[in-house]
Write an enzyme that holds these catalytic residues in place. Structure first.
Site, PDB file in Angstrom:
ATOM      1  NE  ARG A  70      23.197  57.009  96.924  1.00 40.94           N
ATOM      2  CZ  ARG A  70      21.958  57.085  97.363  1.00 40.94           C
ATOM      3  NH1 ARG A  70      21.598  56.454  98.462  1.00 40.94           N
ATOM      4  NH2 ARG A  70      21.053  57.832  96.747  1.00 40.94           N
ATOM      5  CE1 TYR A 198      27.034  52.078  89.333  1.00 42.84           C
ATOM      6  CE2 TYR A 198      26.255  53.357  91.197  1.00 42.84           C
ATOM      7  CZ  TYR A 198      26.375  53.187  89.839  1.00 42.84           C
ATOM      8  OH  TYR A 198      25.867  54.121  88.987  1.00 42.84           O
ATOM      9  CE  LYS A 207      26.313  60.538  97.221  1.00 36.61           C
ATOM     10  NZ  LYS A 207      25.707  61.862  97.027  1.00 36.61           N
ATOM     11  CG  HIS A 227      23.119  64.990  98.767  1.00 34.95           C
ATOM     12  ND1 HIS A 227      21.974  64.341  98.374  1.00 34.95           N
ATOM     13  CD2 HIS A 227      24.055  64.680  97.820  1.00 34.95           C
ATOM     14  CE1 HIS A 227      22.193  63.676  97.248  1.00 34.95           C
ATOM     15  NE2 HIS A 227      23.439  63.877  96.884  1.00 34.95           N
ATOM     16  CB  SER A 249      20.238  60.613  94.602  1.00 33.77           C
ATOM     17  OG  SER A 249      20.921  60.597  95.830  1.00 33.77           O
ATOM     18  CB  CYS A 251      16.694  65.828  92.236  1.00 32.51           C
ATOM     19  SG  CYS A 251      15.592  64.456  92.614  1.00 32.51           S
ATOM     20  CG  ASP A 276      26.993  64.369  95.229  1.00 29.40           C
ATOM     21  OD1 ASP A 276      25.786  64.444  94.943  1.00 29.40           O
ATOM     22  OD2 ASP A 276      27.493  63.400  95.825  1.00 29.40           O
ATOM     23  NE  ARG A 365      25.048  58.141  89.368  1.00 25.55           N
ATOM     24  CZ  ARG A 365      24.564  59.112  90.132  1.00 25.55           C
ATOM     25  NH1 ARG A 365      25.264  60.206  90.346  1.00 25.55           N
ATOM     26  NH2 ARG A 365      23.377  59.024  90.680  1.00 25.55           N
TER      27      ARG A 365
HETATM   28  P1  GTP Z   1      23.351  62.716  92.155  1.00 24.42           P
HETATM   29  O1  GTP Z   1      24.684  62.642  91.486  1.00 24.42           O
HETATM   30  O2  GTP Z   1      22.623  61.392  92.146  1.00 24.42           O
HETATM   31  O3  GTP Z   1      23.383  63.286  93.540  1.00 24.42           O
HETATM   32  O4  GTP Z   1      22.383  63.584  91.215  1.00 24.42           O
HETATM   33  P2  GTP Z   1      22.268  65.136  90.779  1.00 24.42           P
HETATM   34  O5  GTP Z   1      21.377  65.848  91.740  1.00 24.42           O
HETATM   35  O6  GTP Z   1      23.610  65.702  90.531  1.00 24.42           O
HETATM   36  O7  GTP Z   1      21.421  65.026  89.420  1.00 24.42           O
HETATM   37  P3  GTP Z   1      21.820  65.396  87.910  1.00 24.42           P
HETATM   38  O8  GTP Z   1      22.154  66.845  87.718  1.00 24.42           O
HETATM   39  O9  GTP Z   1      22.814  64.415  87.432  1.00 24.42           O
HETATM   40  O10 GTP Z   1      20.429  65.155  87.150  1.00 24.42           O
HETATM   41  C1  GTP Z   1      19.754  63.923  87.154  1.00 24.42           C
HETATM   42  C2  GTP Z   1      18.788  63.832  85.985  1.00 24.42           C
HETATM   43  O11 GTP Z   1      17.869  64.919  85.989  1.00 24.42           O
HETATM   44  C3  GTP Z   1      19.497  63.868  84.633  1.00 24.42           C
HETATM   45  O12 GTP Z   1      18.921  62.907  83.782  1.00 24.42           O
HETATM   46  C4  GTP Z   1      19.228  65.266  84.120  1.00 24.42           C
HETATM   47  O13 GTP Z   1      19.200  65.323  82.712  1.00 24.42           O
HETATM   48  C5  GTP Z   1      17.865  65.609  84.743  1.00 24.42           C
HETATM   49  N1  GTP Z   1      17.738  67.065  85.013  1.00 24.42           N
HETATM   50  C6  GTP Z   1      18.670  67.862  85.596  1.00 24.42           C
HETATM   51  N2  GTP Z   1      18.246  69.161  85.655  1.00 24.42           N
HETATM   52  C7  GTP Z   1      17.014  69.170  85.088  1.00 24.42           C
HETATM   53  C8  GTP Z   1      16.048  70.216  84.843  1.00 24.42           C
HETATM   54  O14 GTP Z   1      16.248  71.396  85.162  1.00 24.42           O
HETATM   55  N3  GTP Z   1      14.881  69.834  84.255  1.00 24.42           N
HETATM   56  C9  GTP Z   1      14.631  68.533  83.904  1.00 24.42           C
HETATM   57  N4  GTP Z   1      13.450  68.260  83.312  1.00 24.42           N
HETATM   58  N5  GTP Z   1      15.514  67.530  84.103  1.00 24.42           N
HETATM   59  C10 GTP Z   1      16.687  67.837  84.694  1.00 24.42           C
HETATM   60  C1  SPV Z   2      23.835  59.911  94.800  1.00 26.24           C
HETATM   61  O1  SPV Z   2      23.212  58.834  94.743  1.00 26.24           O
HETATM   62  O2  SPV Z   2      23.397  60.905  95.432  1.00 26.24           O
HETATM   63  C2  SPV Z   2      25.135  60.055  94.099  1.00 26.24           C
HETATM   64  C3  SPV Z   2      25.701  58.874  93.419  1.00 26.24           C
HETATM   65  O3  SPV Z   2      25.694  61.131  94.111  1.00 26.24           O
HETATM   66  S1  SPV Z   2      26.527  57.783  94.495  1.00 26.24           S
HETATM   67  O4  SPV Z   2      27.932  58.202  94.596  1.00 26.24           O
HETATM   68  O5  SPV Z   2      26.481  56.431  93.914  1.00 26.24           O
HETATM   69  O6  SPV Z   2      25.937  57.806  95.801  1.00 26.24           O
HETATM   70 MN    MN Z   3      24.546  62.675  95.319  1.00 24.62          MN
END
Ligand code: GTP
Ligand code: SPV
Ligand code: MN
Length: 586
Positions: A70, A198, A207, A227, A249, A251, A276, A365
């Site tokens: 983004r 993207y 979003k 979010h 994001s 996290c 999400d 992704r």
């Molecule tokens: P967006 O799609 O960007 O909104 O992200 P999201 O909040 O859905 O994040 P996602 O669950 O994809 O996790 C992002 C990264 O954090 C990945 O590389 C995971 O492996 C890592 N991660 C997720 N949960 C944990 C956790 O509990 N501990 C640690 N150390 N890493 C984590």
């Molecule tokens: C984020 O960045 O919080 C996402 C991925 O969930 S995107 O759809 O590219 O914004």
């Molecule tokens: Mn997101």
């Protein structure tokens, strides 16, 4: 397919006249159409096939190396006054925004096909759902929208019945970052995006519509567009609690939403509603109910393996689109943290060399339909959504923020949300690992002034009788060596168990200045390999650090001027005073 809705037909005609495509194609959303588009993209190289035996119906797309995340610095909210957009957004007047975009869109679809994508965010039959139409010249966007939204004929039928829809115009343009803009016109319910193919820049239902435009509408109409993931947690006794968690994001939302319980909690069940975005409405009984407007996942690939997230790992073995991952010699997708196989080609299609940086892009992704998720909730299509027991904020913090704490009231909970700060990640273009303020994890996504947004959050005190309890979590505390203190992933259920038990008034806690913290023994650590020191550190706070954080939060909130709600500043002063007392008594 065309439409009997005159306003939609007129808009498509007008866009076609301006952008000059070779062909216009109305998407039906059928499986055949998906396969035809895939075949076309395999032929022209937009997609390549992955190993048919290990990954049936999986495809790889490598985006332009300049177009991998983004772009918040190129994302604008065009309201009449700059104040209405707030300092949390980039602003342009609607007239200037239109002038700029009209110039960029002129003739941009020459030689291309214009696809019309009618879509519905939320279950087709739900009164909470909202429809939109995305016009795009990217077939990659079309197939992603097919997996991520309820797209096609049924959505069009609802649009024709209602007569209103969010207009989203997208073109990949020439992918030059100098000519890339993501522009929102909330008063016109319209979005214009050019120069990126993207994710969040191009899949406009996500979003742009479901967060920026929807948050603007939600404020006018008395609901919330957030979010947040939505997950159902079923205890061994069969009681199900639904919680909604807002983390910035990359996290941990996707991972938490499809968590697999650790062995010691094997009799718990976890159901994914969303990973999400959540739309939250107060219902007639005074509860807050949530629906997930999406029907698929656009998830972070790196770090996904059978130990961290077996559900996601299995879910992307078939019928998935991979964007910007590496590949092995036998065309299996590969990424950092997969813990299996070796990369042969990197995310730019080059032979893999160690000195060239990560093999998969850190923001690579997967796109999959929610139907692939083994723990998809059977209430995900429920038009009325699910009642929310707890709202959980969180972020990526090496220090300061403890593992978990509970806010003392709704108003204090809004302060906790507003105080969310987190290390930046690869999900947006820019430096990674820098702490920034990300209130309610909505910094990139709130379609209006944050000060008005906080007032809106506070207003639920009067709109809703049975407000959810509010919590804060941090899975990312580190020791001096940079190791995570908490094992995370499936083990996070132990923290969610405490949260649920707090909602049920059956778990212990101690009161501190920042909220209720568990004693180390209040967290279920049976069978968990964690030292007493680590657990002590995770469940304690440093009052001096917290005080600094509270002071900086106060300054941040005041930087929004006289629109900042006085109640929020009162809450901040109250915590500050309690911290002063804690420090004096130490
Ligand atoms: P967006 O799609 O960007 O909104 O992200 P999201 O909040 O859905 O994040 P996602 O669950 O994809 O996790 C992002 C990264 O954090 C990945 O590389 C995971 O492996 C890592 N991660 C997720 N949960 C944990 C956790 O509990 N501990 C640690 N150390 N890493 C984590
Ligand atoms: C984020 O960045 O919080 C996402 C991925 O969930 S995107 O759809 O590219 O914004
Ligand atoms: Mn997101």
């Amino acid at each position: 397919m065309t439409t009997k809705l005159a306003s939609l037909q007129a808009w498509v005609d007008q866009v076609a006249k301006h952008t000059q495509p070779d062909t216009i194609y109305w998407c039906s959303g059928s499986d055949d159409e998906y396969q035809q588009l895939v075949r076309k993209m395999l032929e022209d190289g937009t997609l390549s096939a992955l190993n048919e035996e290990t990954h049936p119906n999986c495809y790889l797309h490598l985006s332009d190396p300049n177009d991998v995340a983004r772009v918040e610095h190129l994302t604008y909210v065009c309201t009449e006054t700059e104040e209405d957009a707030g300092q949390n957004n980039n602003w342009m007047s609607p007239a200037d925004g239109h002038a700029k975009m009209d110039e960029l869109f002129a003739g941009c679809m020459r030689g291309r096909t214009l696809y019309v994508i009618p879509y519905c965010m939320g279950p087709i039959g739900s009164r909470f759902s909202r429809c939109g139409v995305e016009i795009t010249d990217s077939p990659y966007v079309v197939i992603n929208m097919k997996l991520m939204t309820r797209m096609g004929a049924e959505a069009l039928a609802r649009i024709e019945k209602e007569g209103t829809f969010v207009k989203g115009l997208h073109s990949t343009g020439d992918l030059d970052p100098e000519r890339r803009f993501i522009m929102h016109f909330p008063n016109e319910l319209s979005i214009m995006s050019i120069g990126s193919g993207y994710g969040g820049n191009a899949l406009l239902g996500k979003k742009c519509h479901a967060l920026r435009i929807a948050s603007y509408q939600a404020r006018q109409e008395g609901w919330l567009a957030e979010h947040m993931l939505i997950v159902g947690l079923e205890s061994p006794e069969g009681a199900v609690h639904y919680i909604a968690c807002a983390f910035p994001s990359a996290c941990g939302k996707t991972n938490l939403a499809m968590l697999i319980p650790p062995a010691e909690l094997h009799d718990w069940k976890v159901w994914t509603l969303g990973d999400d975005i959540a739309w939250l409405h107060p219902d007639e009984t005074g509860k807050l109910r949530a629906i997930n407007p999406e029907s698929g996942y656009f998830g972070v690939v790196p770090g996904t393996n059978p130990k961290t997230n077996k559900n996601a790992y299995d879910m992307i073995m078939h019928d998935a689109i991979f964007t910007n991952v590496a590949t092995t010699d036998d065309d299996e997708p590969w990424w950092e943290g997969k813990e299996d196989g070796t990369p042969a080609r990197d995310w730019q299609g080059r032979d893999y060399k160690e000195g060239n940086g990560p093999a998969a892009h850190p923001n690579s992704r997967f796109t999959v339909s929610a139907k692939n998720n083994p723990c998809y909730s059977n209430l995900a299509d429920e038009p009325e959504g699910v009642p929310i027991s707890a709202i959980v904020f969180g972020g990526r913090r090496k220090n300061v923020a403890p593992l978990v704490y509970e806010a003392k009231s709704w108003e204090h909970g809004v302060l906790v949300g507003a105080g969310t700060a987190s290390e930046t990640t690869a999900a947006m273009v820019g430096e990674v690992g820098v702490i920034r303020r990300d209130p309610m994890a909505m910094k990139p996504f709130c379609g209006y002034n944050f000060a008005d947004y906080w007032s809106h959050w506070l207003s639920f005190k009067d709109r809703t009788k049975h407000l959810p309890k509010v919590f804060n979590v941090n899975w990312f505390r580190q020791n001096d060596d940079g190791d995570f203190l908490w094992p995370g992933f499936g083990e996070n259920l132990r923290v969610l168990q405490w949260i649920i038990d707090r909602c049920e008034h059956r778990a212990g806690a101690r009161e501190t200045a920042i909220g209720y913290l568990p004693h180390p023994y209040d967290i279920n650590t049976i069978g968990l390999d964690i030292s007493a020191e680590a657990l002590d550190e995770l469940t304690s706070i440093d009052s001096v650090q917290c005080r600094n954080e509270m002071i900086s939060l106060g300054e941040y909130m005041q930087s929004y001027g006289n629109r900042t709600p006085a109640e929020l500043l009162r809450q901040q002063q109250k915590v500050l005073k309690a911290l002063d007392e804690e420090i004096a008594n130490a």
